[in-house]
Design an enzyme around this catalytic site. Structure first.
Site, PDB file in Angstrom:
ATOM      1  N   LYS A 131      82.396   2.554 -19.812  1.00  0.00           N
ATOM      2  CA  LYS A 131      81.047   2.803 -19.306  1.00  0.00           C
ATOM      3  C   LYS A 131      80.185   1.538 -19.191  1.00  0.00           C
ATOM      4  O   LYS A 131      79.277   1.478 -18.355  1.00  0.00           O
ATOM      5  CB  LYS A 131      80.338   3.827 -20.186  1.00  0.00           C
ATOM      6  CG  LYS A 131      80.922   5.224 -20.125  1.00  0.00           C
ATOM      7  CD  LYS A 131      80.612   5.900 -18.802  1.00  0.00           C
ATOM      8  CE  LYS A 131      80.974   7.373 -18.834  1.00  0.00           C
ATOM      9  NZ  LYS A 131      80.585   8.088 -17.606  1.00  0.00           N
ATOM     10  N   SER A 153      73.609  10.165 -24.700  1.00  0.00           N
ATOM     11  CA  SER A 153      73.800   9.913 -26.129  1.00  0.00           C
ATOM     12  C   SER A 153      75.243   9.535 -26.422  1.00  0.00           C
ATOM     13  O   SER A 153      75.617   9.326 -27.571  1.00  0.00           O
ATOM     14  CB  SER A 153      73.426  11.165 -26.935  1.00  0.00           C
ATOM     15  OG  SER A 153      74.230  12.269 -26.538  1.00  0.00           O
TER      16      SER A 153
END
Length: 302
Positions: A131, A153
């Site tokens: 990511k 989160s």
């Protein structure tokens, strides 16, 4: 005026003469376009890639007939039949790789016990996930003074926070109020601003998008963003260098950013490679949407 767009890839070790030759061809075509109102203006993107061993055309599109110099150029740099959206995404990944290289780790390609099977070990990435690539791609593509905001989160939030710290960017991460304390502490450890909102991730994401609209910040989607997709596509560029020929490539399908980025790069540079999407049985939204040809809702299970 109509628009014609050309995106060219050259090898990283291209000589000044090779680069100048390509640029001269572009300028000749651009001049001819500007002289004919039916043609418009050429928009050219110059980018280097070690994967384009001889240099060449990534992709192009045009509206209306083209002048002779441009036709000659396109004939020399055949696009290989890829669609505009695929080739444009591959071009963005080539550019993103040069921008984010100092801020990520080039992960290894590890052999399995079965002959011919290899694993791209993105679990060894700086934050334990791919990511960070997409987040860093966005941050390096926008102006340095533009505020940034995201909502996650999980791995995206952690990767974005790490990228912001590495690149000296101002980032706000919106998290649900029930975020796991350990994840909250890790995201905060990178020095980003944290906003707690809503009882679940979807509400936090909607709040982040509203904040972006009201403040002028750049919202960084975990997957639905061309620059994020380009960043994830840098994995494909590494795979081509590390593996050489790839017959079949299995890519995880979550929100679609990873498989879109890697798939575009692989199909642009290795059209014969078969791309296989792997969806979690408990979360099949993208797989079901592709089967239906439209976005569909489905239940997600832990």
């Amino acid at each position: 005026y109509r628009i014609a767009q050309i995106m060219v890839a050259l090898p990283e070790n291209a000589t000044p003469e090779q680069i100048q030759f390509r640029r001269a061809k572009m300028l000749t075509a651009k001049k001819e376009l500007e002289e004919g109102k039916d043609f418009g203006v050429v928009a050219a993107t110059y980018s280097n890639s070690a994967d384009a061993a001889n240099g060449g055309l990534i992709g192009w599109r045009a509206s209306g007939s083209l002048p002779p110099a441009l036709v000659e150029l396109l004939e020399q740099l055949k696009p290989g039949g890829m669609t505009d959206i695929v080739t444009a995404s591959a071009a963005r990944s080539v550019q993103a790789r040069r921008r984010i290289r100092p801020h990520i780790y080039e992960t290894p390609l590890l052999p399995a016990r079965s002959d011919g099977l290899l694993f791209k070990a993105e679990n060894f990435q700086l934050t334990g996930s791919f990511k960070i690539r997409g987040a860093a791609s966005v941050m390096s593509a926008v102006t340095s003074d533009q505020p940034l905001i995201t909502a996650s989160s999980g791995n995206h939030g952690i990767g974005a926070a790490r990228a912001a710290q590495s690149m000296g960017r101002s980032l706000t991460v919106v998290l649900p109020e029930n975020v796991v304390p350990e994840k909250l502490a890790r995201i905060r450890s990178y020095g980003v601003q944290v906003v707690l909102h809503g009882a679940e991730t979807g509400l936090a994401e909607q709040h982040a998008q509203r904040l972006a609209q009201s403040t002028g910040a750049r919202y960084i989607s975990p997957y639905n963003d061309a620059d994020v997709i380009a960043g994830q596509g840098t994995i494909g560029l590494e795979l081509l260098e590390q593996a050489g020929q790839i017959d079949n490539l299995v890519i995880a399908m979550g929100g679609g950013g990873l498989i879109s980025g890697i798939g575009a790069v692989i199909k642009a540079f290795s059209p014969s490679t078969r791309i296989i999407g792997a969806a979690a049985e408990a979360s099949q939204a993208l797989a079901l949407s592709m089967q239906a040809g439209r976005v569909v809702e489905c239940d997600h299970f832990d």
